[in-house]
Write a protein that holds these residues in place. Structure first.
Motif, PDB file in Angstrom:
ATOM      1  N   HIS A 272      -2.564   0.982  10.136  1.00 50.67           N
ATOM      2  CA  HIS A 272      -3.691   1.135   9.218  1.00 50.67           C
ATOM      3  C   HIS A 272      -4.922   0.486   9.821  1.00 50.67           C
ATOM      4  CE1 HIS A 272      -2.139   2.715   5.247  1.00 50.67           C
ATOM      5  NE2 HIS A 272      -1.092   2.725   6.034  1.00 50.67           N
ATOM      6  N   GLN A 273      -4.973   0.476  11.129  1.00 51.17           N
ATOM      7  CA  GLN A 273      -6.061  -0.149  11.868  1.00 51.17           C
ATOM      8  C   GLN A 273      -6.274  -1.603  11.451  1.00 51.17           C
ATOM      9  OE1 GLN A 273      -8.531   3.055  11.015  1.00 51.17           O
ATOM     10  NE2 GLN A 273      -7.316   4.205  12.490  1.00 51.17           N
ATOM     11  N   GLY A 274      -5.163  -2.259  11.262  1.00 49.58           N
ATOM     12  CA  GLY A 274      -5.235  -3.676  10.957  1.00 49.58           C
ATOM     13  C   GLY A 274      -5.693  -4.009   9.554  1.00 49.58           C
ATOM     14  N   ALA A 275      -5.926  -2.989   8.731  1.00 46.36           N
ATOM     15  CA  ALA A 275      -6.398  -3.251   7.375  1.00 46.36           C
ATOM     16  C   ALA A 275      -5.255  -3.810   6.534  1.00 46.36           C
ATOM     17  CB  ALA A 275      -6.935  -1.978   6.744  1.00 46.36           C
ATOM     18  N   GLN A 276      -5.633  -4.574   5.535  1.00 46.20           N
ATOM     19  CA  GLN A 276      -4.646  -5.099   4.599  1.00 46.20           C
ATOM     20  C   GLN A 276      -4.122  -3.938   3.746  1.00 46.20           C
ATOM     21  OE1 GLN A 276      -3.622  -8.538   4.004  1.00 46.20           O
ATOM     22  NE2 GLN A 276      -2.074  -7.271   3.013  1.00 46.20           N
ATOM     23  N   VAL A 277      -2.813  -3.805   3.684  1.00 45.86           N
ATOM     24  CA  VAL A 277      -2.237  -2.770   2.825  1.00 45.86           C
ATOM     25  C   VAL A 277      -1.847  -3.412   1.506  1.00 45.86           C
ATOM     26  CG1 VAL A 277      -0.440  -1.037   2.614  1.00 45.86           C
ATOM     27  CG2 VAL A 277      -1.428  -1.526   4.843  1.00 45.86           C
ATOM     28  N   TRP A 278      -2.238  -2.768   0.429  1.00 46.06           N
ATOM     29  CA  TRP A 278      -2.050  -3.383  -0.892  1.00 46.06           C
ATOM     30  C   TRP A 278      -0.873  -2.824  -1.637  1.00 46.06           C
ATOM     31  CZ3 TRP A 278      -4.540  -7.648  -2.202  1.00 46.06           C
ATOM     32  CH2 TRP A 278      -5.687  -7.972  -1.482  1.00 46.06           C
ATOM     33  N   GLN A 279      -0.573  -1.592  -1.377  1.00 51.41           N
ATOM     34  CA  GLN A 279       0.397  -0.998  -2.271  1.00 51.41           C
ATOM     35  C   GLN A 279       1.084   0.144  -1.556  1.00 51.41           C
ATOM     36  OE1 GLN A 279      -0.388   2.074  -3.937  1.00 51.41           O
ATOM     37  NE2 GLN A 279       0.376   1.846  -6.010  1.00 51.41           N
ATOM     38  N   ILE A 280       2.411   0.226  -1.719  1.00 50.93           N
ATOM     39  CA  ILE A 280       3.177   1.289  -1.062  1.00 50.93           C
ATOM     40  C   ILE A 280       4.110   1.948  -2.063  1.00 50.93           C
ATOM     41  CG2 ILE A 280       3.144   0.505   1.336  1.00 50.93           C
ATOM     42  CD1 ILE A 280       5.590  -1.116   0.836  1.00 50.93           C
ATOM     43  N   SER A 281       4.474   3.177  -1.784  1.00 46.22           N
ATOM     44  CA  SER A 281       5.333   3.896  -2.712  1.00 46.22           C
ATOM     45  C   SER A 281       6.100   4.993  -1.956  1.00 46.22           C
ATOM     46  CB  SER A 281       4.424   4.493  -3.814  1.00 46.22           C
ATOM     47  OG  SER A 281       5.035   5.489  -4.548  1.00 46.22           O
ATOM     48  N   TRP A 282       7.413   5.064  -2.176  1.00 45.40           N
ATOM     49  CA  TRP A 282       8.255   6.082  -1.528  1.00 45.40           C
ATOM     50  C   TRP A 282       8.380   7.295  -2.429  1.00 45.40           C
ATOM     51  CZ3 TRP A 282      10.012   5.628   3.368  1.00 45.40           C
ATOM     52  CH2 TRP A 282      10.173   4.359   3.925  1.00 45.40           C
ATOM     53  N   ASN A 283       8.534   8.466  -1.825  1.00 48.91           N
ATOM     54  CA  ASN A 283       8.879   9.628  -2.645  1.00 48.91           C
ATOM     55  C   ASN A 283      10.365   9.568  -3.002  1.00 48.91           C
ATOM     56  OD1 ASN A 283       9.959  10.275  -0.155  1.00 48.91           O
ATOM     57  ND2 ASN A 283       9.483  12.441  -0.325  1.00 48.91           N
ATOM     58  N   ILE A 284      10.835  10.466  -3.866  1.00 46.12           N
ATOM     59  CA  ILE A 284      12.182  10.263  -4.428  1.00 46.12           C
ATOM     60  C   ILE A 284      13.289  10.352  -3.400  1.00 46.12           C
ATOM     61  CG2 ILE A 284      11.696  10.924  -6.817  1.00 46.12           C
ATOM     62  CD1 ILE A 284      13.134  13.565  -6.196  1.00 46.12           C
ATOM     63  N   THR A 285      13.081  11.092  -2.339  1.00 43.17           N
ATOM     64  CA  THR A 285      14.140  11.158  -1.350  1.00 43.17           C
ATOM     65  C   THR A 285      13.896  10.177  -0.201  1.00 43.17           C
ATOM     66  OG1 THR A 285      13.006  13.090  -0.498  1.00 43.17           O
ATOM     67  CG2 THR A 285      14.963  13.483  -1.787  1.00 43.17           C
ATOM     68  N   ASP A 295      -9.178  -0.321   3.686  1.00 38.18           N
ATOM     69  CA  ASP A 295     -10.241   0.578   4.124  1.00 38.18           C
ATOM     70  C   ASP A 295     -10.450   1.724   3.129  1.00 38.18           C
ATOM     71  OD1 ASP A 295      -7.825   1.654   4.657  1.00 38.18           O
ATOM     72  OD2 ASP A 295      -8.129   1.988   6.798  1.00 38.18           O
ATOM     73  N   GLY A 296      -9.866   1.592   1.954  1.00 35.03           N
ATOM     74  CA  GLY A 296     -10.113   2.563   0.895  1.00 35.03           C
ATOM     75  C   GLY A 296      -9.370   3.869   1.085  1.00 35.03           C
ATOM     76  N   VAL A 297      -8.328   3.842   1.881  1.00 30.21           N
ATOM     77  CA  VAL A 297      -7.658   5.082   2.256  1.00 30.21           C
ATOM     78  C   VAL A 297      -6.184   5.002   1.867  1.00 30.21           C
ATOM     79  CG1 VAL A 297      -6.878   6.347   4.290  1.00 30.21           C
ATOM     80  CG2 VAL A 297      -9.235   5.607   4.134  1.00 30.21           C
ATOM     81  N   VAL A 298      -5.661   6.134   1.416  1.00 24.97           N
ATOM     82  CA  VAL A 298      -4.216   6.224   1.214  1.00 24.97           C
ATOM     83  C   VAL A 298      -3.664   7.066   2.359  1.00 24.97           C
ATOM     84  CG1 VAL A 298      -2.347   7.042  -0.275  1.00 24.97           C
ATOM     85  CG2 VAL A 298      -4.424   6.108  -1.284  1.00 24.97           C
ATOM     86  N   ARG A 299      -2.670   6.538   3.060  1.00 24.86           N
ATOM     87  CA  ARG A 299      -2.069   7.308   4.150  1.00 24.86           C
ATOM     88  C   ARG A 299      -0.652   7.687   3.780  1.00 24.86           C
ATOM     89  NH1 ARG A 299      -5.325   3.705   6.862  1.00 24.86           N
ATOM     90  NH2 ARG A 299      -6.669   4.603   8.455  1.00 24.86           N
ATOM     91  N   LEU A 300      -0.302   8.915   4.131  1.00 22.26           N
ATOM     92  CA  LEU A 300       1.074   9.348   3.910  1.00 22.26           C
ATOM     93  C   LEU A 300       1.801   9.333   5.251  1.00 22.26           C
ATOM     94  CD1 LEU A 300       0.666  12.353   1.457  1.00 22.26           C
ATOM     95  CD2 LEU A 300       0.933   9.951   0.970  1.00 22.26           C
TER      96      LEU A 300
END
Lengths: 400, 667
Positions: A272-285, A295-300
């Motif tokens: 995440h280019q060294g950015a602090q990640v605040w929150q993560i979530s897995w899909n059901i599988t 950085d205001g971005v959600v990455r999948l």
């Protein structure tokens, strides 16, 4: 990718968490306005708010659903140092009209914590109805409902002192292991040791024992999530810190992080280019991970069939800002970060323009002597100082 | 490969507040994300945990989806049809021999294509449907184009990998491929013919149609169109006749004809020499158009460049070139020809995804086809079904990939997960997961639990799915969920039915108690048929056994079988199965039996009853009772209980004396 619809929530402040029920057909939201809302989806795919109620007297950090085997049960945790358990009661007013009124009834309040409760999670269903909470003062508590037909009683199964400020926790969904919880800490001091600890329930000793501390994670951790179990021979744990770190644990020996023979087992860093990640979530599988960062971005992120992680999609806000403003309290707020609690008066209307803040050094004795039923005194107190931390906890829940 | 490094796609969400409070996201079912602005943790660490933020507007939650190609009405039909083909393909290939396998696979491949074409047709209709809004029309239109491309690729793959002709002479199939997908000439011809009354209008369109027919090797059509030319009738120089004769005599190599390649080669050379000769003789000098045709037939390259705009695209050019210069080309050499034609059309400009995929197919690089398709086409339907078909044709393994089967499974899982968000497709998802040998089962276990149980009927269907696959754990969980749901809706009978299926003892006890409480309040049972037919399932819990037996007692009493009823009642009292609070009700039930003309309780039984009564009185004095139960009872209730006990005492003593008397008389 497209926005199928946007729902305007009736919250008066920012939303902190959104939780889908087990089937993804109900949604609970919680906010700084002290309330929780429940949304139901109809056959046309539209969401309707079916319940909205005040849950706490502070910002509600997290909300989570229990497995439907146990009914429609929600838990919330808040800055007001409490976690609460709610059960849905449906009453049919006019049976012929199918007029339905949904009420959320508070079943229990867990008041053992003396600081902000930062996370709350129900256990996987095969462990029964258990609930884990963690708080800023480093306590992880595991509660259990001994009688599934009466959710007013919750017993503390164990209380773990992690000796670090806890920010998040996650249950291992795998049936093969003993019950396992990973706990993350947002302690900002990198030299204070590993920020993720893993605890295991020892059935014979009837207590939770630390099985691992991840020394490689030294930066603050803000979210942590085991991937849904897919019959792998290892557990996958995603850790939101600076970047996302994916760790694998051998199922047979959970303290083993990978092994020398296989490169597949080394921790993977999702950039995440060294950015602090605040929150993560897995899909059901458990095949795609969504991670939102500073950085205001959600990455999948997704692993392909060769088990290489790739960012498959980036979600950005359009950068628009709203006319938000922090309401400055008239009295200067407490100097200690995150330690001031609002008075009871805020309960009545949190939007009141001048919430008063109690002074940091107000008496703590006011609530120590109070009976379990009259807890108003608590709101004035700030029992975070080390001096008060020796006070024995909890009067609501009988310790086993 | 550098060519396929692509940038990560970005999507912008219009979310007020996202700049200050960032975005957060949560997964829903399938490919669905809820995105919202807000981050409590950060606020907390900033020391503003409880400082209210005034928002100008309500905070919004955005429901974001992707890969919903298969959720449209037309594509749903495709999903259903291809699912059928898929499942029968799995069954078929497992029990067929090597010899029959290939023609069968070709059939399956064609069935897939038929389904695709139907879908394209439906999408085309939907795109021009005036009832739907513009956005949907556009969406349908772009999907229609996508599927047309997919069908084009599929057909080529079918020719190269499934049909695999003997000897590798492939041209005839490639001609069919072009003919099927590029029908511009047909529409031009139709237009020209329609516009003309008696005599055909010879214009640019007419000649374009003729040229395209010739370029595509469709000489009978070209000849037909030429025969309509008005000059044909007064063909003074015989040019029309000669070109017609040339076209008629062009040799065609059929894969299944008896001629050998050498024979064909000879014929072909002779024919083309004839073309050259006619050109040299200048037969068509005053007929520029016909000369062009003849030059095409003679395989002259420069004329093709002149007609580049009519040829279409590089792959069409390739087929035309091969037809008139190298009709016996082997499949293995195609890539060389493809490359040169691609250079003509694309030059240095960027290749489109379609170009890359078709080229990879001509290179026989299946992995590459799948890689590019899954990276660029945003449609898992195609790659999943294609990979599966190729797997059955043994083509994935022949690529010597140790993960050939893994790749097929990976793609099938991807496809299945795009369907998960669409609730109505759950049965289809299950069947696809069934055919993924490594991870399918685990995905299935996770997925099955997450299917919303909207109705009893659906729950029973799902239960059957679980039972067929020995997913006991999921089945049990499902029953528990349904039981809990019924209980919340206060349908005790249904709750009990589900509870018995899940064999959940504590829940069964809880429900049995509910039934007993209901009885003690109302004096009768609901769901009689269920309780009467519990059978051996009553053994799940003691409480439930008691409930069933107690109901038996009622039935015996109603049927007038008093002595059996009496001994059952007594055994119930003695077995200690009943909840304590129910003891008085049981004893009171003995009262009418005591008052009968005939004696049903023997002296021994009566004294046992007396002992039970004493035990009850003892319990009434216990601490447990006085602390927990007594305060809840009303005064009238306590009076009533007292009265009952007195009546019981009286009845019991009277019965004891009568029984003793009768027993002594009998002895």
């Amino acid at each position: 990718m497209y926005v199928a619809r946007s729902i305007s929530a009736d919250h008066k402040d920012l939303i902190h968490d959104v939780a889908f029920d087990f089937y993804g057909r109900r949604m609970a939201t919680c906010s700084s306005d002290h309330s929780v809302q429940v949304w139901d989806i109809n056959d046309k795919g539209e969401w309707h708010c079916t319940a909205s109620w005040k849950t706490h007297s502070g910002s509600v950090w997290r909300v989570t659903w229990a497995h439907p085997e146990f009914g429609q049960v929600l838990a919330s945790c808040s800055y007001d140092r409490m976690a609460a358990i709610w059960e849905e009661v449906v009453s049919y007013m006019v049976p012929n009209n199918h007029l339905m009124i949904i009420l959320q009834t508070k079943r229990a309040t867990l008041v053992d914590s003396r600081t902000s409760v930062t996370d709350v999670k129900f256990s996987p269903r095969f462990l029964g109805l258990k609930l884990a909470t963690c708080s800023a003062d480093g306590n992880v508590r595991i509660y259990e409902a001994p009688d599934l037909t009466d959710l007013t009683t919750w017993e503390i199964q164990d209380q773990i002192m992690t000796k670090m400020s806890c920010s998040c926790l996650s249950w291992n969904p795998s049936r093969l292991n003993p019950a396992t919880i990973a706990v993350g800490s947002d302690d900002a001091n990198p030299s204070a040791g590993g920020k993720v600890q893993i605890y295991e329930h020892k059935v014979n000793e009837r207590k939770w024992v630390r099985s691992n501390m991840l020394m490689s994670i030294t930066e603050a951790v803000h979210d942590i999530a085991y991937a849904p179990n897919l019959g792998r021979s290892y557990d996958v744990l995603a850790i939101a810190t600076k970047d996302v770190v994916i760790m694998r644990f051998d199922k047979k020996d959970p303290s083993m992080i990978g092994s020398a023979t296989s490169t597949r087992n080394t921790p993977v860093q999702l950039d995440h280019q060294g950015a602090q990640v605040w929150q993560i979530s897995w899909n059901i599988t458990g095949t795609i991970l969504a991670a939102s960062s500073d950085d205001g971005v959600v990455r999948l992120w997704k692993a392909n069939y060769l088990d290489k992680w790739k960012c498959i999609q980036v979600l950005k806000g359009d950068g628009s800002s709203v006319s938000t403003m922090l309401v400055q309290p008239k009295d200067p707020p407490a100097t200690n970060k995150g330690s001031s609690l609002p008075e009871t008066s805020v309960d009545a209307g949190f939007m009141s323009s001048s919430p008063k803040f109690s002074s940091f050094f107000s008496s703590t004795s006011a609530w120590l002597g109070s009976s379990p039923l009259s807890r108003q005194g608590r709101h004035n107190s700030v029992p975070v100082t080390p001096a008060t931390s020796h006070v024995t906890s909890g009067f609501h829940i009988p310790l086993k | 490969m550098a060519a396929h490094r692509r940038e990560v796609p970005e999507f912008s969400v219009s979310c007020p507040g996202s700049s200050e409070w960032y975005l957060s996201s949560r997964w829903g079912q399938g490919l669905k994300l809820s995105v919202f602005a807000g981050n409590g943790k950060r606020r907390y660490l900033d020391g503003h945990a409880d400082t209210p933020v005034v928002l100008a507007d309500h905070p919004a939650i955005h429901d974001i989806r992707w890969q919903t190609d298969m959720h449209h009405a037309a594509t749903r039909k495709l999903a259903a049809q291809s699912h059928e083909i898929f499942t029968s393909l799995q069954k078929h290939t497992s029990d067929s021999t090597e010899g029959t396998r290939k023609p069968q696979l070709v059939k399956f491949s064609r069935r897939y294509r038929v389904a695709m074409m139907e879908c394209i047709e439906d999408l085309r209709k939907a795109a021009s449907d005036s009832l739907v809004d513009e956005a949907t029309q556009e969406e349908c239109d772009s999907m229609c184009q996508l599927f047309q491309q997919l069908e084009l690729i599929w057909n080529l793959c079918e020719i190269l990998f499934i049909e695999t002709l003997p000897g590798g002479v492939v041209l005839q199939h490639l001609l069919d491929w072009v003919k099927l997908h590029f029908t511009e000439a047909d529409s031009l011809a139709a237009k020209v013919i329609e516009a003309s009354d008696d005599e055909i209008q010879v214009n640019e369109e007419y000649w374009s149609a003729v040229y395209i027919y010739v370029l595509q090797g469709r000489l009978p059509e070209a000849r037909h169109l030429l025969s309509l030319h008005p000059d044909k009738q007064k063909d003074v120089h015989g040019a029309y006749g000669k070109i017609d004769e040339l076209m008629r005599r062009m040799p065609v190599f059929g894969a299944f004809s008896r001629q050998t390649l050498a024979e064909f080669d000879l014929k072909w050379r002779n024919w083309q020499e004839l073309c050259q000769q006619l050109l040299k003789e200048g037969v068509f000098v005053s007929y520029q158009r016909l000369e062009n045709i003849c030059r095409i037939l003679a395989g002259q390259q420069d004329v093709l460049e002149q007609f580049q705009h009519l040829v279409g695209d590089w792959y069409q050019l390739m087929v035309t070139k091969l037809l008139y210069t190298n009709p016996m080309v082997k499949t293995m050499d195609l890539q060389y020809h493809a490359k040169s034609c691609m250079d003509v059309f694309r030059g240095s400009s960027r290749l489109l995804a379609l170009d890359q995929i078709l080229f990879a197919a001509l290179e026989f690089d299946i992995t590459q086809i799948i890689k590019i398709s899954s990276a660029t086409l945003s449609n898992w339907w195609f790659v999943a079904h294609m990979a599966d078909l190729l797997h059955h044709a043994g083509q994935l393994e022949s690529q010597q990939l140790d993960y050939g089967a893994t790749m097929r499974e990976f793609l099938l899982l991807e496809y299945a997960s795009t369907l998960m968000a669409e609730e109505s497709m759950w049965q289809i998802v299950i069947e696809y997961l069934d055919h993924c040998p490594v991870f399918g089962r685990h995905h299935l276990e996770l997925f099955v639990e997450k299917i919303p149980l909207k109705s009893e009927r659906k729950a029973y269907k799902l239960l059957k799915v679980c039972e067929e696959r020995n997913m006991d754990d999921q089945a049990q969980s499902l029953c528990k969920v349904m039981g809990m749901k019924a209980l919340q809706e206060e349908r005790l009978g249904t709750a009990l039915t589900w509870c018995l299926k899940s064999q959940d003892a504590s829940f069964a006890s809880f429900l049995a108690e509910k039934f007993l409480t209901e009885y003690s309040l109302k004096g009768n049972f609901s769901n009689l048929d269920l309780i009467d037919n519990l059978g051996s399932s009553m053994l799940v819990s003691d409480r439930l056994t008691f409930l069933a037996k107690y109901r038996d007692f009622h039935r015996l009493y109603e049927q007038g079988e008093f002595s059996e009823a009496a001994s059952l009642l007594l055994s119930l009292l003695e077995a200690n199965l009943a909840p304590k609070q129910f003891l008085l009700i049981l004893l009171t039930d003995a009262l009418p039996l005591l008052e009968l003309d005939t004696i049903v309780f023997s002296s021994k039984q009566t004294s046992q009853l007396l002992m039970c009564k004493e035990a009850l009185l003892k319990w009434y004095k216990s601490e447990e009772y006085t602390r927990e139960i007594l305060p809840k009872k009303s005064k009238g209730h306590i009076e009533l209980e007292k009265e009952k006990l007195e009546l019981l005492q009286l009845g019991l003593s009277r019965n004891l004396s009568r029984a003793l008397l009768e027993e002594s008389v009998r002895n």
